[in-house]
Design an enzyme around this catalytic site. Structure first.
Site, PDB file in Angstrom:
ATOM      1  N   GLY A  46      30.683  49.121  36.504  1.00 19.81           N
ATOM      2  CA  GLY A  46      29.630  49.135  37.511  1.00 19.81           C
ATOM      3  C   GLY A  46      29.633  50.457  38.244  1.00 19.81           C
ATOM      4  O   GLY A  46      30.670  51.125  38.340  1.00 19.81           O
ATOM      5  N   GLN A  51      27.833  56.154  45.035  1.00 20.30           N
ATOM      6  CA  GLN A  51      28.974  56.757  44.320  1.00 20.30           C
ATOM      7  C   GLN A  51      28.593  58.051  43.601  1.00 20.30           C
ATOM      8  O   GLN A  51      29.465  58.807  43.188  1.00 20.30           O
ATOM      9  CB  GLN A  51      29.560  55.764  43.298  1.00 20.30           C
ATOM     10  CG  GLN A  51      30.193  54.546  43.961  1.00 20.30           C
ATOM     11  CD  GLN A  51      30.799  53.616  42.929  1.00 20.30           C
ATOM     12  OE1 GLN A  51      30.104  52.781  42.369  1.00 20.30           O
ATOM     13  NE2 GLN A  51      32.079  53.779  42.661  1.00 20.30           N
ATOM     14  N   CYS A  94      37.814  50.556  41.516  1.00 24.80           N
ATOM     15  CA  CYS A  94      36.594  51.257  41.904  1.00 24.80           C
ATOM     16  C   CYS A  94      36.677  52.685  41.404  1.00 24.80           C
ATOM     17  O   CYS A  94      37.697  53.339  41.580  1.00 24.80           O
ATOM     18  CB  CYS A  94      36.455  51.231  43.427  1.00 24.80           C
ATOM     19  SG  CYS A  94      34.940  52.013  43.985  1.00 24.80           S
ATOM     20  N   LEU A  95      35.607  53.156  40.778  1.00 22.88           N
ATOM     21  CA  LEU A  95      35.610  54.520  40.245  1.00 22.88           C
ATOM     22  C   LEU A  95      35.745  55.558  41.362  1.00 22.88           C
ATOM     23  O   LEU A  95      36.145  56.687  41.110  1.00 22.88           O
ATOM     24  CB  LEU A  95      34.322  54.778  39.445  1.00 22.88           C
ATOM     25  CG  LEU A  95      34.177  53.932  38.175  1.00 22.88           C
ATOM     26  CD1 LEU A  95      32.811  54.159  37.536  1.00 22.88           C
ATOM     27  CD2 LEU A  95      35.288  54.250  37.172  1.00 22.88           C
ATOM     28  N   HIS A 136      30.706  43.473  44.033  1.00 23.22           N
ATOM     29  CA  HIS A 136      31.390  44.730  44.340  1.00 23.22           C
ATOM     30  C   HIS A 136      30.368  45.861  44.478  1.00 23.22           C
ATOM     31  O   HIS A 136      30.424  46.647  45.423  1.00 23.22           O
ATOM     32  CB  HIS A 136      32.400  45.027  43.215  1.00 23.22           C
ATOM     33  CG  HIS A 136      33.093  46.359  43.316  1.00 23.22           C
ATOM     34  ND1 HIS A 136      34.462  46.478  43.458  1.00 23.22           N
ATOM     35  CD2 HIS A 136      32.614  47.628  43.266  1.00 23.22           C
ATOM     36  CE1 HIS A 136      34.779  47.767  43.519  1.00 23.22           C
ATOM     37  NE2 HIS A 136      33.679  48.487  43.400  1.00 23.22           N
ATOM     38  N   GLU A 137      29.422  45.906  43.536  1.00 23.25           N
ATOM     39  CA  GLU A 137      28.419  46.992  43.569  1.00 23.25           C
ATOM     40  C   GLU A 137      27.456  46.814  44.736  1.00 23.25           C
ATOM     41  O   GLU A 137      27.091  47.794  45.396  1.00 23.25           O
ATOM     42  CB  GLU A 137      27.661  47.060  42.246  1.00 23.25           C
ATOM     43  CG  GLU A 137      28.541  47.333  41.018  1.00 23.25           C
ATOM     44  CD  GLU A 137      29.509  48.483  41.206  1.00 23.25           C
ATOM     45  OE1 GLU A 137      29.163  49.470  41.888  1.00 23.25           O
ATOM     46  OE2 GLU A 137      30.639  48.397  40.686  1.00 23.25           O
ATOM     47  N   HIS A 140      28.817  48.165  47.892  1.00 16.19           N
ATOM     48  CA  HIS A 140      28.681  49.621  48.037  1.00 16.19           C
ATOM     49  C   HIS A 140      27.398  49.984  48.783  1.00 16.19           C
ATOM     50  O   HIS A 140      27.366  50.973  49.522  1.00 16.19           O
ATOM     51  CB  HIS A 140      28.633  50.293  46.658  1.00 16.19           C
ATOM     52  CG  HIS A 140      29.975  50.630  46.089  1.00 16.19           C
ATOM     53  ND1 HIS A 140      30.847  51.524  46.666  1.00 16.19           N
ATOM     54  CD2 HIS A 140      30.593  50.211  44.954  1.00 16.19           C
ATOM     55  CE1 HIS A 140      31.945  51.632  45.921  1.00 16.19           C
ATOM     56  NE2 HIS A 140      31.822  50.835  44.880  1.00 16.19           N
TER      57      HIS A 140
END
Ligand code: ZN
Length: 153
Positions: A46, A51, A94-95, A136-137, A140
């Site tokens: 994701g 991000q 998380c990236l 999660h996304e 953000h």
């Protein structure tokens, strides 16, 4: 398509409450494709617009591609409703926060309403890992990160 640089915590853009997407044009479609490529390249499941430095309500996800089948989802202006009381605990990464996995407990079944890149209203029911990724996304887009769920020591 191009890979975009991924912003890392504590970049302040990751804490912004993002603005709704109002323009559904070729730029939005190109951005969504670039975000998908960036996500696959990272590699992740994701990726949300903040991000890649853009505080707008857009994320991409693919819960299954690491197991072999690609199921890309592009979600614009998502709204999530929990369905039922069951929860699902899962280790999230998380990236934007490498090497800090956090176990997060979230509703196991959700209904997500969103728009596609052509502004059409869409609705999807997601469960377990896919539900967790979407939540999660979506977090953000409100400046919330998975590390916020970690219990205080
Ligand atoms: Zn993340």
């Amino acid at each position: 398509m191009a890979c975009l640089p991924i912003r890392k915590h504590p970049d302040p853009v990751l804490r912004k409450v993002c603005d709704p997407v109002t323009r559904f044009d070729g730029k939005l479609q190109a951005l969504a494709q670039d975000m998908l490529q960036t996500m696959y390249d990272a590699p992740g499941r994701g990726l949300a617009a903040p991000q890649v430095g853009l505080p707008v309500r857009l994320f991409v996800m693919d819960a299954t591609w690491k197991e072999g089948a690609r199921t890309p989802l592009v979600c614009v202006n998502p709204a999530i409703t929990a369905l039922g009381k069951d929860t699902h605990a899962r280790e999230e990464r998380c990236l934007s926060i490498p090497d800090r996995p956090v176990t997060v407990t979230r509703p196991a079944r959700i209904l997500m309403r969103y728009q596609d890149t052509a502004a059409r209203a869409q609705e999807v029911e997601l469960t377990r890992d896919a539900a967790a990724i979407a939540q999660h996304e979506a977090d953000h887009l409100d400046g919330r990160l998975c590390i916020d769920y970690a219990e205080a020591p």
